[in-house]
Design a protein around this motif. Structure first.
Motif: not given
Length: 311
Positions: A181-182, A259-265, A275-278, A283-287
Protein backbone atom coordinates in the motif's frame (compact mmCIF):
# COMPACT_ATOMS: atom_id res chain seq x y z
CA UNK A 1 30.13 79.24 -58.71
CA UNK A 2 29.47 79.32 -55.02
CA UNK A 3 26.86 77.13 -53.43
CA UNK A 4 24.94 78.31 -50.40
CA UNK A 5 24.24 75.69 -47.77
CA UNK A 6 20.91 76.03 -46.05
CA UNK A 7 20.62 74.56 -42.57
CA UNK A 8 17.11 73.42 -41.71
CA UNK A 9 15.58 75.12 -38.71
CA UNK A 10 15.82 73.15 -35.47
CA UNK A 11 12.88 70.99 -34.49
CA UNK A 12 10.99 72.72 -31.72
CA UNK A 13 11.27 70.95 -28.40
CA UNK A 14 8.22 69.48 -26.77
CA UNK A 15 6.73 72.00 -24.39
CA UNK A 16 4.77 71.25 -21.25
CA UNK A 17 1.66 72.86 -22.71
CA UNK A 18 1.70 70.66 -25.84
CA UNK A 19 -1.52 68.69 -26.36
CA UNK A 20 -1.37 65.01 -25.27
CA UNK A 21 -2.87 63.87 -28.58
CA UNK A 22 0.20 65.26 -30.38
CA UNK A 23 3.15 64.85 -28.04
CA UNK A 24 2.38 62.82 -24.94
CA UNK A 25 2.70 59.24 -26.22
CA UNK A 26 1.98 57.71 -22.84
CA UNK A 27 -1.32 59.56 -22.56
CA UNK A 28 -2.17 58.69 -26.15
CA UNK A 29 -1.49 55.00 -25.54
CA UNK A 30 -3.52 55.02 -22.33
CA UNK A 31 -6.45 56.67 -24.10
CA UNK A 32 -6.56 53.90 -26.69
CA UNK A 33 -5.90 51.06 -24.26
CA UNK A 34 -2.40 50.33 -25.61
CA UNK A 35 0.48 48.94 -23.56
CA UNK A 36 4.19 48.43 -24.01
CA UNK A 37 4.90 45.28 -26.03
CA UNK A 38 6.62 42.65 -23.91
CA UNK A 39 6.11 44.52 -20.65
CA UNK A 40 6.10 42.38 -17.54
CA UNK A 41 2.53 41.77 -16.31
CA UNK A 42 1.61 41.69 -12.65
CA UNK A 43 2.27 38.43 -10.85
CA UNK A 44 -1.43 37.38 -10.61
CA UNK A 45 -1.98 38.23 -14.28
CA UNK A 46 1.16 36.30 -15.19
CA UNK A 47 -0.13 33.22 -13.37
CA UNK A 48 -3.46 33.51 -15.22
CA UNK A 49 -1.71 33.77 -18.58
CA UNK A 50 0.46 30.77 -17.79
CA UNK A 51 -2.56 28.69 -16.76
CA UNK A 52 -4.38 29.71 -19.96
CA UNK A 53 -1.52 28.15 -21.92
CA UNK A 54 -1.49 24.86 -20.01
CA UNK A 55 -2.55 22.96 -23.15
CA UNK A 56 0.38 24.43 -25.06
CA UNK A 57 2.74 23.41 -22.23
CA UNK A 58 1.47 19.83 -22.30
CA UNK A 59 1.56 19.55 -26.09
CA UNK A 60 5.02 21.11 -26.29
CA UNK A 61 6.39 18.70 -23.65
CA UNK A 62 4.91 15.67 -25.42
CA UNK A 63 6.24 16.79 -28.80
CA UNK A 64 9.74 17.32 -27.39
CA UNK A 65 9.64 13.89 -25.75
CA UNK A 66 8.52 12.21 -28.99
CA UNK A 67 11.21 13.95 -31.03
CA UNK A 68 13.99 13.32 -28.52
CA UNK A 69 14.90 9.84 -29.83
CA UNK A 70 13.24 10.05 -33.24
CA UNK A 71 16.58 9.58 -35.05
CA UNK A 72 17.61 6.54 -32.99
CA UNK A 73 16.78 3.07 -34.29
CA UNK A 74 15.52 1.92 -30.90
CA UNK A 75 13.43 5.07 -30.61
CA UNK A 76 11.58 5.59 -27.35
CA UNK A 77 13.20 2.51 -25.77
CA UNK A 78 16.12 4.80 -24.91
CA UNK A 79 13.84 6.52 -22.39
CA UNK A 80 14.14 3.37 -20.29
CA UNK A 81 17.51 2.08 -21.44
CA UNK A 82 19.48 5.25 -20.62
CA UNK A 83 18.82 5.27 -16.84
CA UNK A 84 19.12 1.46 -16.74
CA UNK A 85 22.57 1.60 -18.36
CA UNK A 86 23.59 4.32 -15.91
CA UNK A 87 22.42 2.13 -13.06
CA UNK A 88 24.43 -0.80 -14.41
CA UNK A 89 27.60 1.32 -14.54
CA UNK A 90 27.03 2.64 -11.01
CA UNK A 91 26.38 -0.88 -9.74
CA UNK A 92 29.70 -2.12 -11.10
CA UNK A 93 31.79 0.84 -9.93
CA UNK A 94 30.15 1.62 -6.61
CA UNK A 95 28.30 -1.55 -5.66
CA UNK A 96 31.00 -4.06 -6.68
CA UNK A 97 34.34 -2.24 -6.76
CA UNK A 98 33.67 0.14 -3.87
CA UNK A 99 31.31 -2.25 -2.06
CA UNK A 100 28.72 0.38 -1.19
CA UNK A 101 26.10 -2.37 -1.33
CA UNK A 102 27.43 -3.76 1.96
CA UNK A 103 24.71 -3.57 4.58
CA UNK A 104 22.03 -2.37 2.14
CA UNK A 105 19.14 -4.76 1.58
CA UNK A 106 17.69 -5.00 -1.93
CA UNK A 107 20.64 -3.02 -3.27
CA UNK A 108 19.67 -3.27 -6.95
CA UNK A 109 16.14 -1.85 -6.40
CA UNK A 110 17.72 0.68 -4.01
CA UNK A 111 20.21 1.79 -6.66
CA UNK A 112 17.83 1.82 -9.63
CA UNK A 113 15.27 3.87 -7.70
CA UNK A 114 17.94 6.38 -6.76
CA UNK A 115 19.23 6.64 -10.34
CA UNK A 116 15.75 7.12 -11.84
CA UNK A 117 14.71 9.77 -9.31
CA UNK A 118 18.02 11.61 -9.55
CA UNK A 119 17.89 11.57 -13.36
CA UNK A 120 14.51 13.32 -13.16
CA UNK A 121 16.03 16.20 -11.18
CA UNK A 122 19.26 16.33 -13.18
CA UNK A 123 17.54 16.36 -16.59
CA UNK A 124 14.97 18.93 -15.50
CA UNK A 125 17.63 21.36 -14.31
CA UNK A 126 19.82 20.86 -17.37
CA UNK A 127 16.86 21.41 -19.69
CA UNK A 128 15.80 24.44 -17.67
CA UNK A 129 19.25 25.99 -17.97
CA UNK A 130 18.88 26.00 -21.77
CA UNK A 131 15.13 26.76 -21.81
CA UNK A 132 15.54 30.41 -22.86
CA UNK A 133 19.02 30.51 -24.41
CA UNK A 134 18.30 27.43 -26.53
CA UNK A 135 14.92 28.63 -27.79
CA UNK A 136 15.57 32.27 -28.68
CA UNK A 137 13.77 31.93 -32.01
CA UNK A 138 10.57 30.87 -30.29
CA UNK A 139 10.95 33.48 -27.56
CA UNK A 140 11.43 36.31 -30.06
CA UNK A 141 8.75 35.16 -32.50
CA UNK A 142 5.81 34.55 -30.16
CA UNK A 143 4.36 36.38 -27.20
CA UNK A 144 3.64 34.02 -24.30
CA UNK A 145 4.65 33.66 -20.63
CA UNK A 146 8.27 32.59 -20.82
CA UNK A 147 7.87 30.39 -17.75
CA UNK A 148 5.99 28.00 -20.02
CA UNK A 149 9.34 26.84 -21.42
CA UNK A 150 11.11 25.62 -18.25
CA UNK A 151 7.83 24.19 -16.94
CA UNK A 152 7.24 22.29 -20.18
CA UNK A 153 10.77 20.86 -20.09
CA UNK A 154 10.20 19.65 -16.52
CA UNK A 155 6.91 18.11 -17.62
CA UNK A 156 8.77 16.36 -20.44
CA UNK A 157 11.20 14.86 -17.91
CA UNK A 158 8.31 13.78 -15.70
CA UNK A 159 6.73 11.98 -18.65
CA UNK A 160 10.05 10.28 -19.34
CA UNK A 161 10.31 9.23 -15.68
CA UNK A 162 6.84 7.68 -15.83
CA UNK A 163 7.99 5.53 -18.76
CA UNK A 164 11.01 4.47 -16.70
CA UNK A 165 8.81 3.66 -13.70
CA UNK A 166 7.33 0.77 -15.66
CA UNK A 167 10.81 -0.75 -15.90
CA UNK A 168 11.39 0.01 -12.22
CA UNK A 169 8.29 -1.93 -11.23
CA UNK A 170 9.56 -4.93 -13.22
CA UNK A 171 12.93 -4.71 -11.45
CA UNK A 172 11.29 -4.48 -8.03
CA UNK A 173 9.18 -7.56 -8.68
CA UNK A 174 12.13 -9.46 -10.21
CA UNK A 175 14.21 -8.89 -7.08
CA UNK A 176 11.46 -9.99 -4.73
CA UNK A 177 10.14 -6.61 -3.61
CA UNK A 178 6.38 -7.06 -3.19
CA UNK A 179 3.86 -4.35 -4.04
CA UNK A 180 2.43 -2.76 -0.89
CA UNK A 181 0.00 0.00 0.00
CA UNK A 182 2.95 2.35 0.54
CA UNK A 183 3.49 2.48 -3.23
CA UNK A 184 0.78 5.15 -3.41
CA UNK A 185 3.15 7.47 -1.49
CA UNK A 186 5.18 7.68 -4.69
CA UNK A 187 2.50 9.98 -6.15
CA UNK A 188 2.82 12.86 -3.64
CA UNK A 189 6.60 12.37 -3.53
CA UNK A 190 6.84 12.80 -7.31
CA UNK A 191 4.44 15.75 -7.25
CA UNK A 192 6.59 17.57 -4.69
CA UNK A 193 9.74 16.72 -6.59
CA UNK A 194 8.21 18.08 -9.80
CA UNK A 195 7.44 21.42 -8.10
CA UNK A 196 10.98 21.56 -6.73
CA UNK A 197 12.52 20.71 -10.12
CA UNK A 198 10.38 23.28 -11.92
CA UNK A 199 11.40 25.99 -9.45
CA UNK A 200 15.11 25.27 -9.80
CA UNK A 201 14.71 25.00 -13.59
CA UNK A 202 13.18 28.49 -13.69
CA UNK A 203 16.03 29.88 -11.61
CA UNK A 204 18.58 28.32 -13.93
CA UNK A 205 16.62 29.42 -17.02
CA UNK A 206 17.04 33.06 -15.97
CA UNK A 207 20.70 32.56 -15.09
CA UNK A 208 21.33 30.65 -18.33
CA UNK A 209 19.69 33.39 -20.41
CA UNK A 210 22.27 35.89 -19.11
CA UNK A 211 25.27 33.54 -18.81
CA UNK A 212 25.25 31.06 -21.73
CA UNK A 213 28.38 29.33 -20.39
CA UNK A 214 26.35 28.13 -17.41
CA UNK A 215 25.10 25.23 -19.54
CA UNK A 216 28.70 24.01 -19.84
CA UNK A 217 29.31 24.32 -16.09
CA UNK A 218 26.11 22.65 -14.90
CA UNK A 219 27.13 19.01 -15.61
CA UNK A 220 30.04 19.37 -13.18
CA UNK A 221 27.88 21.00 -10.50
CA UNK A 222 25.16 18.37 -10.91
CA UNK A 223 27.66 15.51 -10.76
CA UNK A 224 29.02 16.88 -7.49
CA UNK A 225 25.48 17.21 -6.15
CA UNK A 226 24.72 13.62 -7.17
CA UNK A 227 27.67 12.24 -5.20
CA UNK A 228 26.32 13.91 -2.06
CA UNK A 229 22.73 12.74 -2.55
CA UNK A 230 23.00 9.05 -1.69
CA UNK A 231 22.20 7.81 -5.18
CA UNK A 232 24.71 4.97 -5.06
CA UNK A 233 25.02 4.50 -1.31
CA UNK A 234 22.93 4.64 1.83
CA UNK A 235 23.47 7.89 3.72
CA UNK A 236 22.13 6.16 6.83
CA UNK A 237 24.76 3.40 6.55
CA UNK A 238 27.69 5.58 5.48
CA UNK A 239 27.26 8.22 8.21
CA UNK A 240 25.79 6.14 11.05
CA UNK A 241 27.46 5.11 14.31
CA UNK A 242 30.79 3.39 13.73
CA UNK A 243 31.24 4.88 10.26
CA UNK A 244 34.01 7.25 11.40
CA UNK A 245 32.19 10.23 9.89
CA UNK A 246 31.76 13.45 11.93
CA UNK A 247 28.32 13.61 13.53
CA UNK A 248 27.24 16.63 11.47
CA UNK A 249 27.82 14.99 8.07
CA UNK A 250 24.75 12.70 8.18
CA UNK A 251 22.15 15.39 9.01
CA UNK A 252 23.71 17.72 6.43
CA UNK A 253 23.45 15.14 3.66
CA UNK A 254 19.93 14.13 4.67
CA UNK A 255 18.48 17.64 4.37
CA UNK A 256 19.81 17.82 0.81
CA UNK A 257 16.60 18.13 -1.28
CA UNK A 258 17.71 15.55 -3.85
CA UNK A 259 18.37 13.05 -1.05
CA UNK A 260 14.99 13.86 0.52
CA UNK A 261 13.04 12.98 -2.64
CA UNK A 262 15.18 9.93 -3.39
CA UNK A 263 14.69 8.54 0.11
CA UNK A 264 10.96 9.21 0.01
CA UNK A 265 10.66 7.19 -3.20
CA UNK A 266 12.73 4.37 -1.71
CA UNK A 267 10.57 4.38 1.40
CA UNK A 268 7.43 4.24 -0.74
CA UNK A 269 8.57 1.45 -3.08
CA UNK A 270 11.07 -0.73 -1.18
CA UNK A 271 9.75 -2.60 1.83
CA UNK A 272 13.21 -3.08 3.40
CA UNK A 273 13.88 0.68 3.33
CA UNK A 274 12.12 1.49 6.58
CA UNK A 275 11.23 4.70 8.32
CA UNK A 276 14.33 4.42 10.54
CA UNK A 277 16.45 5.31 7.51
CA UNK A 278 14.59 8.57 6.91
CA UNK A 279 15.48 11.85 8.61
CA UNK A 280 13.04 13.35 11.07
CA UNK A 281 10.19 15.39 9.56
CA UNK A 282 11.07 14.20 6.06
CA UNK A 283 7.67 15.05 4.56
CA UNK A 284 7.84 18.54 6.04
CA UNK A 285 11.26 18.98 4.44
CA UNK A 286 9.94 17.72 1.10
CA UNK A 287 7.06 20.22 1.21
CA UNK A 288 9.36 23.00 2.37
CA UNK A 289 11.90 22.48 -0.41
CA UNK A 290 9.09 22.30 -3.00
CA UNK A 291 7.51 25.55 -1.82
CA UNK A 292 10.82 27.36 -1.43
CA UNK A 293 12.10 26.40 -4.87
CA UNK A 294 8.72 26.45 -6.63
CA UNK A 295 7.45 29.82 -5.41
CA UNK A 296 10.87 31.47 -5.10
CA UNK A 297 11.99 30.24 -8.51
CA UNK A 298 8.77 31.36 -10.17
CA UNK A 299 8.99 34.89 -8.75
CA UNK A 300 12.70 35.12 -9.58
CA UNK A 301 12.00 34.11 -13.18
CA UNK A 302 8.98 36.42 -13.51
CA UNK A 303 10.96 39.48 -12.40
CA UNK A 304 13.09 39.25 -15.56
CA UNK A 305 10.22 38.38 -17.91
CA UNK A 306 10.61 41.42 -20.17
CA UNK A 307 14.36 40.84 -20.68
CA UNK A 308 14.20 37.36 -22.19
CA UNK A 309 15.16 37.21 -25.86
CA UNK A 310 16.66 40.70 -25.90
CA UNK A 311 20.26 41.67 -26.39
Amino acid sequence: MSQVLHTPPPTPALTPDAGPAEHDLAALAARHGLSVSGARPSLPDYVRRLWARRHFIGAFATAKLTAQYSQAKLGQLWQVMTPLLNAAVYYFIFGVLMNTKRGVEDYVPFLVTGVFVWTFTQSSIMAGTRAISGNLGLVRALHFPRAALPVSFCLQQLQQLLFSMAALVVILLAFGVPPTASWVLAVPALALQFVFNAGVAMIMARVGSKIPDMAQLMPFLLRTWMYGSGVMFSIHQMTGPGSGMPSWVGPLLQVNPAAVYIDLMRFALIDSFGGAMLPDHVWAMAVGWALLAGIGGFIYFWKAEETYGRG
